[in-house]
Write a protein that holds these residues in place. Sequence first.
Motif, PDB file in Angstrom:
ATOM      1  N   ALA A   1       0.855  -7.224  -4.304  1.00 14.10           N
ATOM      2  CA  ALA A   1       1.820  -6.883  -3.268  1.00 14.10           C
ATOM      3  C   ALA A   1       1.335  -7.284  -1.870  1.00 14.10           C
ATOM      4  CB  ALA A   1       2.125  -5.390  -3.300  1.00 14.10           C
ATOM      5  N   GLY A   2       0.040  -7.515  -1.721  1.00 19.02           N
ATOM      6  CA  GLY A   2      -0.507  -7.917  -0.429  1.00 19.02           C
ATOM      7  C   GLY A   2      -1.122  -6.791   0.374  1.00 19.02           C
ATOM      8  N   MET A   3      -1.451  -5.703  -0.281  1.00 20.84           N
ATOM      9  CA  MET A   3      -2.033  -4.542   0.408  1.00 20.84           C
ATOM     10  C   MET A   3      -3.501  -4.780   0.737  1.00 20.84           C
ATOM     11  SD  MET A   3      -0.554  -1.445  -1.894  1.00 20.84           S
ATOM     12  CE  MET A   3       1.109  -1.531  -2.517  1.00 20.84           C
ATOM     13  N   GLU A   4      -3.966  -4.051   1.742  1.00 16.74           N
ATOM     14  CA  GLU A   4      -5.381  -4.045   2.117  1.00 16.74           C
ATOM     15  C   GLU A   4      -5.819  -2.601   2.322  1.00 16.74           C
ATOM     16  OE1 GLU A   4      -6.299  -6.640   5.521  1.00 16.74           O
ATOM     17  OE2 GLU A   4      -4.236  -7.353   5.317  1.00 16.74           O
ATOM     18  N   ILE A   5      -7.021  -2.276   1.872  1.00 19.15           N
ATOM     19  CA  ILE A   5      -7.602  -0.959   2.166  1.00 19.15           C
ATOM     20  C   ILE A   5      -8.250  -1.071   3.541  1.00 19.15           C
ATOM     21  CG2 ILE A   5      -9.292   0.783   1.485  1.00 19.15           C
ATOM     22  CD1 ILE A   5      -9.079  -0.345  -1.384  1.00 19.15           C
ATOM     23  N   THR A   6      -7.848  -0.203   4.459  1.00 16.65           N
ATOM     24  CA  THR A   6      -8.399  -0.259   5.811  1.00 16.65           C
ATOM     25  C   THR A   6      -9.243   0.966   6.157  1.00 16.65           C
ATOM     26  OG1 THR A   6      -6.322   0.627   6.705  1.00 16.65           O
ATOM     27  CG2 THR A   6      -6.576  -1.781   6.665  1.00 16.65           C
ATOM     28  N   HIS A   7      -9.196   1.991   5.320  1.00 19.78           N
ATOM     29  CA  HIS A   7     -10.014   3.183   5.563  1.00 19.78           C
ATOM     30  C   HIS A   7     -10.229   3.911   4.242  1.00 19.78           C
ATOM     31  CE1 HIS A   7     -11.595   6.867   7.313  1.00 19.78           C
ATOM     32  NE2 HIS A   7     -10.714   7.540   6.590  1.00 19.78           N
ATOM     33  N   MET A   8     -11.455   4.339   4.016  1.00 22.61           N
ATOM     34  CA  MET A   8     -11.793   5.152   2.843  1.00 22.61           C
ATOM     35  C   MET A   8     -12.794   6.214   3.252  1.00 22.61           C
ATOM     36  SD  MET A   8     -10.320   4.670  -0.061  1.00 22.61           S
ATOM     37  CE  MET A   8     -11.271   5.992  -0.764  1.00 22.61           C
ATOM     38  N   ASP A   9     -12.560   7.409   2.777  1.00 26.73           N
ATOM     39  CA  ASP A   9     -13.514   8.504   2.916  1.00 26.73           C
ATOM     40  C   ASP A   9     -13.169   9.501   1.820  1.00 26.73           C
ATOM     41  OD1 ASP A   9     -15.572  10.158   3.819  1.00 26.73           O
ATOM     42  OD2 ASP A   9     -14.981   9.956   5.917  1.00 26.73           O
ATOM     43  N   GLU A  10     -13.984  10.512   1.640  1.00 24.60           N
ATOM     44  CA  GLU A  10     -13.704  11.495   0.606  1.00 24.60           C
ATOM     45  C   GLU A  10     -12.371  12.192   0.883  1.00 24.60           C
ATOM     46  OE1 GLU A  10     -16.703  14.203  -1.555  1.00 24.60           O
ATOM     47  OE2 GLU A  10     -15.896  15.401   0.102  1.00 24.60           O
TER      48      GLU A  10
ATOM     49  N   GLU B   1      -9.473  10.857   1.441  1.00 24.49           N
ATOM     50  CA  GLU B   1      -8.528  10.164   2.316  1.00 24.49           C
ATOM     51  C   GLU B   1      -8.637   8.655   2.178  1.00 24.49           C
ATOM     52  OE1 GLU B   1     -10.529  10.209   6.667  1.00 24.49           O
ATOM     53  OE2 GLU B   1      -9.997  12.190   5.902  1.00 24.49           O
ATOM     54  N   ALA B   2      -7.510   8.007   2.459  1.00 27.43           N
ATOM     55  CA  ALA B   2      -7.455   6.552   2.388  1.00 27.43           C
ATOM     56  C   ALA B   2      -6.319   6.054   3.264  1.00 27.43           C
ATOM     57  CB  ALA B   2      -7.234   6.089   0.954  1.00 27.43           C
ATOM     58  N   ALA B   3      -6.466   4.833   3.750  1.00 26.50           N
ATOM     59  CA  ALA B   3      -5.383   4.152   4.459  1.00 26.50           C
ATOM     60  C   ALA B   3      -5.263   2.750   3.881  1.00 26.50           C
ATOM     61  CB  ALA B   3      -5.653   4.097   5.956  1.00 26.50           C
ATOM     62  N   LEU B   4      -4.043   2.373   3.544  1.00 26.36           N
ATOM     63  CA  LEU B   4      -3.749   1.028   3.081  1.00 26.36           C
ATOM     64  C   LEU B   4      -2.673   0.442   3.979  1.00 26.36           C
ATOM     65  CD1 LEU B   4      -5.121   2.279   0.487  1.00 26.36           C
ATOM     66  CD2 LEU B   4      -3.779   0.631  -0.788  1.00 26.36           C
ATOM     67  N   GLU B   5      -2.717  -0.878   4.165  1.00 29.33           N
ATOM     68  CA  GLU B   5      -1.755  -1.551   5.023  1.00 29.33           C
ATOM     69  C   GLU B   5      -1.147  -2.749   4.311  1.00 29.33           C
ATOM     70  OE1 GLU B   5      -3.128  -2.282   9.021  1.00 29.33           O
ATOM     71  OE2 GLU B   5      -4.347  -0.453   9.032  1.00 29.33           O
TER      72      GLU B   5
ATOM     73  N   LEU C   1       3.283   1.245  -1.588  1.00 24.74           N
ATOM     74  CA  LEU C   1       2.189   1.338  -0.622  1.00 24.74           C
ATOM     75  C   LEU C   1       1.714   2.780  -0.481  1.00 24.74           C
ATOM     76  CD1 LEU C   1       0.386  -0.005   1.552  1.00 24.74           C
ATOM     77  CD2 LEU C   1       2.257   0.413   3.172  1.00 24.74           C
ATOM     78  N   ALA C   2       2.658   3.697  -0.351  1.00 26.62           N
ATOM     79  CA  ALA C   2       2.306   5.118  -0.238  1.00 26.62           C
ATOM     80  C   ALA C   2       1.600   5.608  -1.497  1.00 26.62           C
ATOM     81  CB  ALA C   2       3.560   5.946   0.032  1.00 26.62           C
ATOM     82  N   ASP C   3       2.096   5.210  -2.652  1.00 28.32           N
ATOM     83  CA  ASP C   3       1.503   5.633  -3.919  1.00 28.32           C
ATOM     84  C   ASP C   3       0.087   5.087  -4.072  1.00 28.32           C
ATOM     85  OD1 ASP C   3       1.807   6.948  -6.574  1.00 28.32           O
ATOM     86  OD2 ASP C   3       1.617   4.885  -7.308  1.00 28.32           O
ATOM     87  N   SER C   4      -0.135   3.861  -3.640  1.00 24.07           N
ATOM     88  CA  SER C   4      -1.483   3.290  -3.729  1.00 24.07           C
ATOM     89  C   SER C   4      -2.445   4.013  -2.801  1.00 24.07           C
ATOM     90  CB  SER C   4      -1.447   1.788  -3.410  1.00 24.07           C
ATOM     91  OG  SER C   4      -0.798   1.080  -4.442  1.00 24.07           O
ATOM     92  N   ALA C   5      -1.997   4.348  -1.591  1.00 28.14           N
ATOM     93  CA  ALA C   5      -2.861   5.100  -0.671  1.00 28.14           C
ATOM     94  C   ALA C   5      -3.227   6.449  -1.283  1.00 28.14           C
ATOM     95  CB  ALA C   5      -2.162   5.282   0.677  1.00 28.14           C
TER      96      ALA C   5
END
Length: 107
Positions: A24-33, A35-39, A61-65
């Motif tokens: 889909a073209g997503m990127e992980i931009t933040h990871m921590d215990e 929590e996550a952010a994908l764009e 996108l929301a489901d992947s995050a």
Amino acid sequence: MTPKERAEKSAAAMWAEDHASKWAGMEITHMDEGEAALELTIAQHHCNGHGICHGGVTFMLADSAFAFACNSRNQATVAQHNVISFTAPGRLGDRLIAKAREISLTG
């Protein structure tokens, strides 16, 4: 290993086999215990017949995050129930950001 390091290693292992999010073209931009952010930048193939981002792409996108956040402790988990409200349409070229954070951790 710190919780953040564990979350990042868990994400890397999941990402290696997450062909759907990469496709889909997503990127992980933040990871921590917990929590996550994908764009994702909306491309032509993400748009529906109205010329806006298909709701399924937004939900994906929301489901992947969510998936990366809830698997950040290196314990396999999946969603039981998920709901989304579309507050505004995404348009070609827009950058969507999905941020997920645990609010409850139960067995």
